[in-house]
Design an enzyme around this catalytic site. Sequence first.
Site, PDB file in Angstrom:
ATOM      1  N   ARG B  22       0.845  -1.179   0.000  1.00 58.20           N
ATOM      2  CA  ARG B  22       0.000   0.000   0.000  1.00 58.20           C
ATOM      3  C   ARG B  22       0.879   1.227   0.000  1.00 58.20           C
ATOM      4  O   ARG B  22       1.973   1.208   0.543  1.00 58.20           O
ATOM      5  CB  ARG B  22      -0.846   0.045   1.283  1.00 58.20           C
ATOM      6  N   THR B  23       0.387   2.270  -0.636  1.00 61.11           N
ATOM      7  CA  THR B  23       1.118   3.526  -0.589  1.00 61.11           C
ATOM      8  C   THR B  23       0.971   4.106   0.815  1.00 61.11           C
ATOM      9  O   THR B  23      -0.132   4.400   1.248  1.00 61.11           O
ATOM     10  CB  THR B  23       0.544   4.525  -1.600  1.00 61.11           C
ATOM     11  N   LEU B  24       2.071   4.174   1.536  1.00 60.48           N
ATOM     12  CA  LEU B  24       1.998   4.714   2.893  1.00 60.48           C
ATOM     13  C   LEU B  24       2.351   6.188   2.919  1.00 60.48           C
ATOM     14  O   LEU B  24       1.725   6.965   3.606  1.00 60.48           O
ATOM     15  CB  LEU B  24       2.946   3.948   3.805  1.00 60.48           C
ATOM     16  N   ASN B 126      -5.348   1.796  -0.780  1.00 61.36           N
ATOM     17  CA  ASN B 126      -4.135   1.855  -1.588  1.00 61.36           C
ATOM     18  C   ASN B 126      -4.240   3.044  -2.530  1.00 61.36           C
ATOM     19  O   ASN B 126      -4.356   2.875  -3.743  1.00 61.36           O
ATOM     20  CB  ASN B 126      -3.995   0.549  -2.371  1.00 61.36           C
ATOM     21  N   PRO B 127      -4.218   4.261  -1.967  1.00 60.54           N
ATOM     22  CA  PRO B 127      -4.544   5.417  -2.797  1.00 60.54           C
ATOM     23  C   PRO B 127      -3.446   5.790  -3.777  1.00 60.54           C
ATOM     24  O   PRO B 127      -2.280   5.461  -3.591  1.00 60.54           O
ATOM     25  CB  PRO B 127      -4.716   6.537  -1.763  1.00 60.54           C
TER      26      PRO B 127
END
Lengths: 273, 225
Positions: B22-24, B126-127
């Site tokens: 996931r994009t953190l 997961n934007p």
Amino acid sequence: MSKSVIKTPPKGGFSFDLCKRNEMLAKKGVNPPSFRKTGTTIVGLIFQDGVILGADTRATEGPIVCDKNCEKIHYMAPNIYCCGAGTAADTEAVTDMVSSQLQLHRYHTGRESRVVTALTLLKRHLFNYQGYVSAALVLGGVDVTGPHLHTIYPHGSTDTLPFATMGSGSLAAMAVFESNYREGLTRDEGIKLVTEAICSGIFNDLGSGSNVDICVITKGGKEYLRNHLQPNPRTYTSSKGYSFPKKTEVLLTKITPLKEKVEIIEGGDVMEE
Amino acid sequence: MNFMALKQPENSLLGSESDSQRTLYPYVTGTSVVALKYKDGILMAADMGGSYGSTLRYKSVERMKPIGKHSLLGASGEISDFQEILHYLDELILYDNMWDDGNSLGPKEVHNYLTRVMYNRRNKFNPLWNSLVLGGVKNGNKYLGTVSMIGVNFEDNHVATGFGNHLARPILRQEWHENLSFEDGVKLLEKCVHVLLYRDRSAVNKLQVHIFLYTCRLHLLDKSS
């Protein structure tokens, strides 16, 4: 009164004993109650003959507006005024305290207060409390050395600037200043620019609102323009007020001035049960 | 699927995270994009800087790209996610062209597509870490809209992303009016970009400005101030 030894906090300064506990509680989800802040737009600028300070008049308690017309421009000395953003109690207390210290200093030296004196007193106090006194100030005034404008942050750092903005609406106001400020503004141009900057904060920032207060300080004196502009007046649903339906027949009109009805008793009795 | 050592937050609701990425946080980011409608079309400006944290790493990043015949997409936020979005849009435009029916996707349709993409990714935690600005003209109708990384979208006469929201929008609200001429529009845009250059630490003095006219599309690259 018990004679047991009461544990007193160390003399002078703030006691940081409970900070660790508060942090632990905050991590567990128990946040301290929110205090009344002046989510604010405050600005200052130096013009030809002196300094102009501006502020909005909204005080918020979390999401609620608790005071629609509060005063954010505080008196420090006859030639020095200070706008305050942050926790309302902190800005009031700190400016009142330094104002009294300046007065005592004036008696002691026999001279007009200087802006740098107020600056140093404020920054020393705020640094001492390590940012816990949440007061962000725009200090401006004219003294023997000329016009001065300073910003003071809650942790005690200061800046000396030709134009400054603080508070939640500072970016909106700064956008106006950065596009329209120039050196050598006249008094009217300066007031107009300050009003525009505060209005930009009022209309674009949710923490600022209501009216615009202005304070113009020059060598000759000061001019406190309370509610210089009121761009948010209260509007009533019917401008004519209440009126009877047209078919009502007016039989009699009698006007009784209420002042005559009240009897003022000198040194009257306290209300009995 | 490569395994990254992900930091598990204390009260994680997602169970095992080792088999998904996931994009953190964003890594290479672009700062604000400002756009406005004027009499004959759309004006959009973005600077050409890509920051890697607090380092100004890339100084010639094009953060605005034309999409199809009618639209212009500008993005702030993670550059790699912007490139991914361009990839999706390439596919979309390709399929649209393959129909070969004389119709082409306009800015409103592309905006809608992007909203769906952004919102769906956000729902999967997961934007795509971007704030997008979509502008264009189709059949004489001007369109200017924005989508954020959580899927908030709206259409307006002037939009800005990132710092532009705080610094440029107050100026635009005060000084924008219907039927701005081209020169006035450029002047207004320049004013906004100047303030952003003064007060945004990640702004660079190299701009990319796109002009969208009713009749044709012009781009000015490398307009250094």
